[in-house]
Design a protein around this motif. Structure first.
Motif, PDB file in Angstrom:
ATOM      1  N   VAL A   1      -2.790   6.112  10.674  1.00  0.00           N
ATOM      2  CA  VAL A   1      -3.091   6.441   9.277  1.00  0.00           C
ATOM      3  C   VAL A   1      -4.089   5.451   8.702  1.00  0.00           C
ATOM      4  CG1 VAL A   1      -1.138   5.035   8.446  1.00  0.00           C
ATOM      5  CG2 VAL A   1      -2.113   6.773   6.958  1.00  0.00           C
ATOM      6  N   GLY A   2      -4.839   5.903   7.732  1.00  0.00           N
ATOM      7  CA  GLY A   2      -5.612   4.984   6.902  1.00  0.00           C
ATOM      8  C   GLY A   2      -7.102   5.135   7.014  1.00  0.00           C
ATOM      9  N   GLU A   3      -7.596   5.660   8.113  1.00  0.00           N
ATOM     10  CA  GLU A   3      -9.042   5.785   8.326  1.00  0.00           C
ATOM     11  C   GLU A   3      -9.225   6.692   9.528  1.00  0.00           C
ATOM     12  OE1 GLU A   3     -10.548   2.060   9.922  1.00  0.00           O
ATOM     13  OE2 GLU A   3      -8.509   1.487  10.403  1.00  0.00           O
ATOM     14  N   PRO A   4     -10.443   7.191   9.706  1.00  0.00           N
ATOM     15  CA  PRO A   4     -10.671   8.032  10.878  1.00  0.00           C
ATOM     16  C   PRO A   4     -10.446   7.211  12.150  1.00  0.00           C
ATOM     17  CG  PRO A   4     -12.506   8.174   9.319  1.00  0.00           C
ATOM     18  CD  PRO A   4     -11.634   7.052   8.856  1.00  0.00           C
TER      19      PRO A   4
ATOM     20  N   PHE B   1     -10.424  17.077  -5.822  1.00  0.00           N
ATOM     21  CA  PHE B   1     -11.492  16.543  -4.986  1.00  0.00           C
ATOM     22  C   PHE B   1     -10.997  15.262  -4.327  1.00  0.00           C
ATOM     23  CE2 PHE B   1     -15.388  13.969  -4.484  1.00  0.00           C
ATOM     24  CZ  PHE B   1     -16.153  14.857  -3.734  1.00  0.00           C
ATOM     25  N   THR B   2     -10.974  15.244  -2.982  1.00  0.00           N
ATOM     26  CA  THR B   2     -10.376  14.100  -2.285  1.00  0.00           C
ATOM     27  C   THR B   2     -11.315  12.915  -2.169  1.00  0.00           C
ATOM     28  OG1 THR B   2     -11.187  14.855  -0.137  1.00  0.00           O
ATOM     29  CG2 THR B   2      -8.998  15.637  -0.810  1.00  0.00           C
ATOM     30  N   GLY B   3     -12.634  13.173  -2.212  1.00  0.00           N
ATOM     31  CA  GLY B   3     -13.588  12.088  -1.958  1.00  0.00           C
ATOM     32  C   GLY B   3     -13.874  11.902  -0.481  1.00  0.00           C
TER      33      GLY B   3
ATOM     34  N   TRP C   1     -11.666  17.409  11.107  1.00  0.00           N
ATOM     35  CA  TRP C   1     -12.173  16.114  11.588  1.00  0.00           C
ATOM     36  C   TRP C   1     -12.636  15.327  10.376  1.00  0.00           C
ATOM     37  CZ3 TRP C   1     -12.319  15.265  17.001  1.00  0.00           C
ATOM     38  CH2 TRP C   1     -11.998  16.386  17.782  1.00  0.00           C
ATOM     39  N   LEU C   2     -11.833  14.362   9.967  1.00  0.00           N
ATOM     40  CA  LEU C   2     -12.151  13.583   8.778  1.00  0.00           C
ATOM     41  C   LEU C   2     -13.285  12.619   9.088  1.00  0.00           C
ATOM     42  CD1 LEU C   2     -10.576  14.096   6.211  1.00  0.00           C
ATOM     43  CD2 LEU C   2      -9.122  14.550   8.164  1.00  0.00           C
ATOM     44  N   LEU C   3     -14.248  12.552   8.184  1.00  0.00           N
ATOM     45  CA  LEU C   3     -15.459  11.785   8.465  1.00  0.00           C
ATOM     46  C   LEU C   3     -15.617  10.544   7.598  1.00  0.00           C
ATOM     47  CD1 LEU C   3     -17.913  14.800   8.763  1.00  0.00           C
ATOM     48  CD2 LEU C   3     -16.712  13.619  10.603  1.00  0.00           C
TER      49      LEU C   3
ATOM     50  N   TRP D   1       0.859  -1.192   0.000  1.00  0.00           N
ATOM     51  CA  TRP D   1       0.000   0.000   0.000  1.00  0.00           C
ATOM     52  C   TRP D   1       0.890   1.235   0.000  1.00  0.00           C
ATOM     53  CZ3 TRP D   1      -4.614  -1.839  -0.943  1.00  0.00           C
ATOM     54  CH2 TRP D   1      -4.979  -3.084  -0.419  1.00  0.00           C
ATOM     55  N   VAL D   2       0.276   2.382  -0.246  1.00  0.00           N
ATOM     56  CA  VAL D   2       1.086   3.597  -0.386  1.00  0.00           C
ATOM     57  C   VAL D   2       1.823   3.950   0.910  1.00  0.00           C
ATOM     58  CG1 VAL D   2      -0.649   5.345   0.224  1.00  0.00           C
ATOM     59  CG2 VAL D   2       1.110   5.864  -1.498  1.00  0.00           C
ATOM     60  N   THR D   3       1.238   3.629   2.049  1.00  0.00           N
ATOM     61  CA  THR D   3       1.905   3.961   3.312  1.00  0.00           C
ATOM     62  C   THR D   3       3.285   3.321   3.367  1.00  0.00           C
ATOM     63  OG1 THR D   3      -0.239   4.107   4.378  1.00  0.00           O
ATOM     64  CG2 THR D   3       1.664   3.919   5.826  1.00  0.00           C
ATOM     65  N   GLY D   4       3.366   2.089   2.895  1.00  0.00           N
ATOM     66  CA  GLY D   4       4.654   1.411   2.878  1.00  0.00           C
ATOM     67  C   GLY D   4       5.615   2.034   1.876  1.00  0.00           C
TER      68      GLY D   4
ATOM     69  N   ASP E   1      -2.070  11.800  14.039  1.00  0.00           N
ATOM     70  CA  ASP E   1      -3.098  11.212  13.174  1.00  0.00           C
ATOM     71  C   ASP E   1      -2.905  11.849  11.809  1.00  0.00           C
ATOM     72  OD1 ASP E   1      -5.386  10.554  11.776  1.00  0.00           O
ATOM     73  OD2 ASP E   1      -6.790  11.323  13.272  1.00  0.00           O
ATOM     74  N   THR E   2      -2.452  11.060  10.854  1.00  0.00           N
ATOM     75  CA  THR E   2      -2.021  11.607   9.565  1.00  0.00           C
ATOM     76  C   THR E   2      -3.028  11.286   8.473  1.00  0.00           C
ATOM     77  OG1 THR E   2      -0.789   9.592   9.032  1.00  0.00           O
ATOM     78  CG2 THR E   2       0.407  11.319  10.212  1.00  0.00           C
ATOM     79  N   TRP E   3      -3.569  12.299   7.861  1.00  0.00           N
ATOM     80  CA  TRP E   3      -4.519  12.085   6.758  1.00  0.00           C
ATOM     81  C   TRP E   3      -3.815  12.256   5.419  1.00  0.00           C
ATOM     82  CZ3 TRP E   3      -5.752  14.707   2.418  1.00  0.00           C
ATOM     83  CH2 TRP E   3      -6.803  14.166   1.650  1.00  0.00           C
ATOM     84  N   TRP E   4      -4.027  11.289   4.552  1.00  0.00           N
ATOM     85  CA  TRP E   4      -3.545  11.397   3.171  1.00  0.00           C
ATOM     86  C   TRP E   4      -4.117  10.266   2.347  1.00  0.00           C
ATOM     87  CZ3 TRP E   4       0.932   8.265   1.369  1.00  0.00           C
ATOM     88  CH2 TRP E   4       1.382   7.359   2.325  1.00  0.00           C
TER      89      TRP E   4
HETATM   90  O1  PRX Z   1     -10.823   8.292   3.424  1.00  0.00           O
HETATM   91  C1  PRX Z   1      -9.487   8.651   3.670  1.00  0.00           C
HETATM   92  C2  PRX Z   1      -8.815   7.548   4.453  1.00  0.00           C
HETATM   93  O2  PRX Z   1      -8.171   6.720   3.507  1.00  0.00           O
HETATM   94  C3  PRX Z   1      -8.381   7.223   2.188  1.00  0.00           C
HETATM   95  C4  PRX Z   1      -7.162   6.993   1.353  1.00  0.00           C
HETATM   96  O3  PRX Z   1      -6.941   5.628   1.230  1.00  0.00           O
HETATM   97  P1  PRX Z   1      -5.615   5.093   0.547  1.00  0.00           P
HETATM   98  O4  PRX Z   1      -5.439   5.769  -0.748  1.00  0.00           O
HETATM   99  O5  PRX Z   1      -5.692   3.617   0.534  1.00  0.00           O
HETATM  100  O6  PRX Z   1      -4.458   5.567   1.482  1.00  0.00           O
HETATM  101  C5  PRX Z   1      -4.426   5.127   2.802  1.00  0.00           C
HETATM  102  C6  PRX Z   1      -3.150   5.564   3.472  1.00  0.00           C
HETATM  103  C7  PRX Z   1      -2.738   6.935   3.221  1.00  0.00           C
HETATM  104  C8  PRX Z   1      -8.686   8.680   2.390  1.00  0.00           C
HETATM  105  O7  PRX Z   1      -9.402   9.205   1.293  1.00  0.00           O
HETATM  106  N1  PRX Z   1      -7.824   8.076   5.405  1.00  0.00           N
HETATM  107  C9  PRX Z   1      -6.484   7.965   5.326  1.00  0.00           C
HETATM  108  N2  PRX Z   1      -5.910   8.491   6.425  1.00  0.00           N
HETATM  109  C10 PRX Z   1      -6.898   8.963   7.206  1.00  0.00           C
HETATM  110  C11 PRX Z   1      -8.117   8.695   6.552  1.00  0.00           C
HETATM  111  N3  PRX Z   1      -9.295   9.081   7.078  1.00  0.00           N
HETATM  112  C12 PRX Z   1      -9.268   9.723   8.260  1.00  0.00           C
HETATM  113  N4  PRX Z   1      -8.149   9.983   8.951  1.00  0.00           N
HETATM  114  C13 PRX Z   1      -6.943   9.619   8.474  1.00  0.00           C
HETATM  115  N5  PRX Z   1      -5.850   9.871   9.181  1.00  0.00           N
END
Ligand code: PRX
Length: 655
Positions: free
Chosen positions: A394-397, A505-507, A519-521, A317-320, A419-422
């Motif tokens: 990382v990865g979800e809320p 647009f991030t989705g 606050w990511l939902l 996955w991209v995190t790796g 808590d890292t969003w990407w």
């Molecule tokens: O919905 C968000 C969620 O994971 C999505 C991206 O998934 P992917 O491309 O597989 O990458 C995952 C690892 C970076 C995002 O659109 N997401 C990722 N990090 C967070 C998150 N939602 C909330 N908080 C986070 N820290």
């Protein structure tokens, strides 16, 4: 415009939005933090290009760039005219100092075997494998598919590709033969690197078998390099096509000149799920990606030379990619890498690893944290976790309960939690605390990284401002942003840049509080996030209708205590077919075979009909209401309201 289907679907949203605990950086941490002065936010805002160029200056370039950014929405180019090599920056530049003998990877296999690679070791192996790839005819620009377990040969192969300018396409080992086939075809890779197997929860994942199954019939693959890991498929080598990794390496010279790459040359592609059935090959390039991952790794994880950093993600996955391989190595860090599952041989495996190697920075996913919570505090308590100083997710809320549990039981109340969003598309973290500066709020990814400008828009494209909620977007480019979808330029524009013109647009849905915290939902499109794995409803639906018994299928993500979301499928079967438990089992297996185990639905419900709008669009939002046992939302656009009433009667009281 997207149907607003996702914002309400993440567990504990209510709790999230009422959260008011705050955690300033612990004083002992703050005092030693690399970044302590909040003025950097303003500095980066004033001149983002100079800010990013500052990080670029810390890297090694064969030729310096002439221009930091060229932005013609939706196309950005960074560090134009610059020439560099990513493997050189991750390896060679550390060899001139004492870092040469520093551990780059401390790897542990699931059975307990162990290997340590110093930077010098890694450099040698990467050069040898790069030469090996060349000997197989791989040239600059050729794509190479990597389908490997979490063993050191995976980062070695990635860096070897980077060294010779051959973009890699890593396919997560959990994907099925069929998913692998699709990705190989799309990338037209002539060389594939795999292993005979990998260990997972005491079992062997039959990677080579999957490869063999995926290469039947027509395939662009001419050569398969096989790492001997599990030693159970020695008799399966195909003459003329397959070659053992160790045989290939045995004859290769120990050095290989790094290919000077243009900043905008492709570094890799990585498939991810979108809102259609076909996965997209997200394209990342060289200069901006390296700068972005280098900078974020350094600042967010507060890296010091003595740190022992462990990101528990799979490199598939991209995190790796960004935070096991490129970011940490560009920083000269020591990383722990682990092959297997957290519950093998016992539920304290992660904590045993932290204790054994003295891990100082730990980066994992909320779904793992919730699993650890369920297992209980006794497991982390068995081990000495006092070396930890910083935690990440990382990865979800992350729900506040899990955040606070992590803070207390793993971090001992002294480690900031970032808590890292990407996203795969963003390449680098975009919203995150800086651990020496930011006052944390459990459940909030807090603030954009310096130099990153995000916005939150309503349907009409108006910025909502503090206190509001809407769609998360990016109006300005960032260095590690995707440059496109491999082979599909139209989809790039349509997918990310058409909801609002010239805006990414991030989705994701998001709320900003009065203090400007984000606050990511969760997703607002047809993407399901299962245990931080991204799966498109459409992909699972296509897999289901591929079964001869199924007429139609609709999938949704249902809130799940551990996984965040679980897949629930509603299927309409063909007239002559009878609904049965055996059929449910068959359909679940069918999805596993078509996509992989992570896409297997938790529940399959039989529906006489699916709820649709008058224009024939399936209303997944209502299916989610049914699956989660909620009162039905607005049903006025339904073609036939009786359809969903019937479903509710049938399944609504399941909870
Ligand atoms: O919905 C968000 C969620 O994971 C999505 C991206 O998934 P992917 O491309 O597989 O990458 C995952 C690892 C970076 C995002 O659109 N997401 C990722 N990090 C967070 C998150 N939602 C909330 N908080 C986070 N820290």
């Amino acid at each position: 415009m997207v149907e607003n289907t996702g914002v309400e679907n993440t567990g504990s949203i209510e709790a999230l939005l009422q959260e008011d605990r705050t955690f300033p950086p612990p004083e002992a941490f703050r005092r030693q933090a690399n970044i302590q002065d909040p003025a950097i936010y303003e500095e980066a805002r004033r001149d983002p290009e100079a800010f990013w160029a500052g990080f670029a200056e810390e890297l090694d370039w064969f030729q310096k760039w002439d221009q930091v950014l060229d932005w013609k929405p939706p196309y950005a180019q960074w560090f134009l005219g610059g020439k560099l090599n990513v493997s050189y920056n991750c390896l060679d530049r550390h060899l001139t100092s004492a870092r040469r003998n520093k551990a780059a990877f401390i790897w542990e296999g699931e059975p307990g075997d162990r290997r340590v690679y110093t930077y010098k070791d890694l450099h040698r192996e990467v050069c040898q494998f790069a030469n090996g790839l060349k000997s197989l005819g791989v040239k600059k620009g050729d794509r190479v598919t990597l389908y490997l377990p979490m063993i050191p040969e995976l980062p070695i192969a990635m860096l070897a590709c980077a060294r010779i300018g051959a973009p890699h396409s890593v396919v997560f080992g959990g994907f099925s033969a069929e998913s692998l086939r699709g990705r190989i075809e799309d990338s037209q890779s002539r060389v594939l690197v795999t292993a005979d197997g990998g260990y997972r929860r005491g079992n062997i994942i039959p990677l080579k078998q999957n490869v063999d199954d995926s290469l039947t019939g027509q395939s662009p693959v001419e050569k398969v390099v096989v790492v001997r890991r599990t030693e159970h498929a020695d008799d399966k080598m195909v003459d003329g096509r397959d070659i053992w990794w160790h045989d290939l390496m045995a004859t290769q010279p120990l050095t290989c000149e790094p290919e000077p790459m243009d900043s905008e040359d492709m570094l890799y592609m990585l498939y991810t799920s979108g809102t259609t059935g076909q996965p997209k090959g997200i394209v990342h390039t060289t200069g901006g990606y390296l700068v972005g991952t280098y900078a974020t790794t350094k600042w967010i994880f507060d890296l010091k030379d003595e740190d022992v950093y462990w990101c528990t993600a799979d490199i598939g996955w991209v995190t790796g990619h960004s935070y096991i391989v490129y970011g940490p190595l560009a920083n000269g860090a020591t990383s722990v890498m682990y092959e297997g599952s957290p519950d093998y041989p016992d539920l304290d495996r992660f904590w045993a690893i932290v204790e054994k190697y003295g891990v100082t920075v730990l980066y994992t996913a909320p779904t793992a944290i919730r699993t650890f919570m369920r297992w209980g505090e006794e497991y982390p308590k068995r081990r000495d976790l006092s070396t930890l100083r910083l935690l990440g997710t990382v990865g979800e809320p992350i729900n506040p309960e899990a955040w606070v549990w992590y803070w207390e039981n793993i971090g001992g109340g002294r480690c900031p939690v970032v808590d890292t969003w990407w996203q795969t598309e963003t390449g680098m973290v975009l919203i995150t605390p800086l651990p020496g500066i930011t006052t944390l709020k459990p459940g909030s990814a807090t603030q954009p990284f310096p130099g990153i400008e995000v916005d939150v828009l309503d349907e009409a494209g108006n910025s909502v401002g503090p206190g509001g909620g809407g769609y998360l977007v990016l109006k300005k480019p960032w260095p590690a942003m995707l440059r496109g979808i491999y082979g599909d330029p139209e989809r790039y524009v349509q997918q990310y840049w058409s909801q609002y013109p010239d805006i990414y647009f991030t989705g994701d849905g998001v709320k900003i509080d009065e203090e400007g915290y984000y606050w990511l939902l969760g997703r607002v499109d047809d993407v399901i996030n299962v245990s931080a794995h991204r799966i498109s409803t459409m992909e699972v639906e296509s897999a289901l209708v591929d079964n001869p018994n199924v007429a139609e299928a609709a999938c949704i993500g249902k809130s799940h205590d551990i996984k965040g979301q679980a897949i629930v499928a509603f299927v309409t079967i063909k007239n002559h077919v009878t609904a049965s438990d055996a059929l449910i089992a068959e359909l679940k297996q069918h999805v596993t075979t078509k996509i992989g185990a992570m896409a297997r639905p938790d529940d399959i419900y039989f529906a006489a009909e699916l709820p649709k709008t008058r224009s024939g669009k399936i209303m997944r939002r209502l299916l989610r209401d049914v699956a989660e046992g909620r009162a039905l939302g607005d049903t006025t656009t339904l073609a036939d309201p009786a359809v969903v009433e019937a479903l509710k009667e049938q399944y609504g009281d399941d909870e």
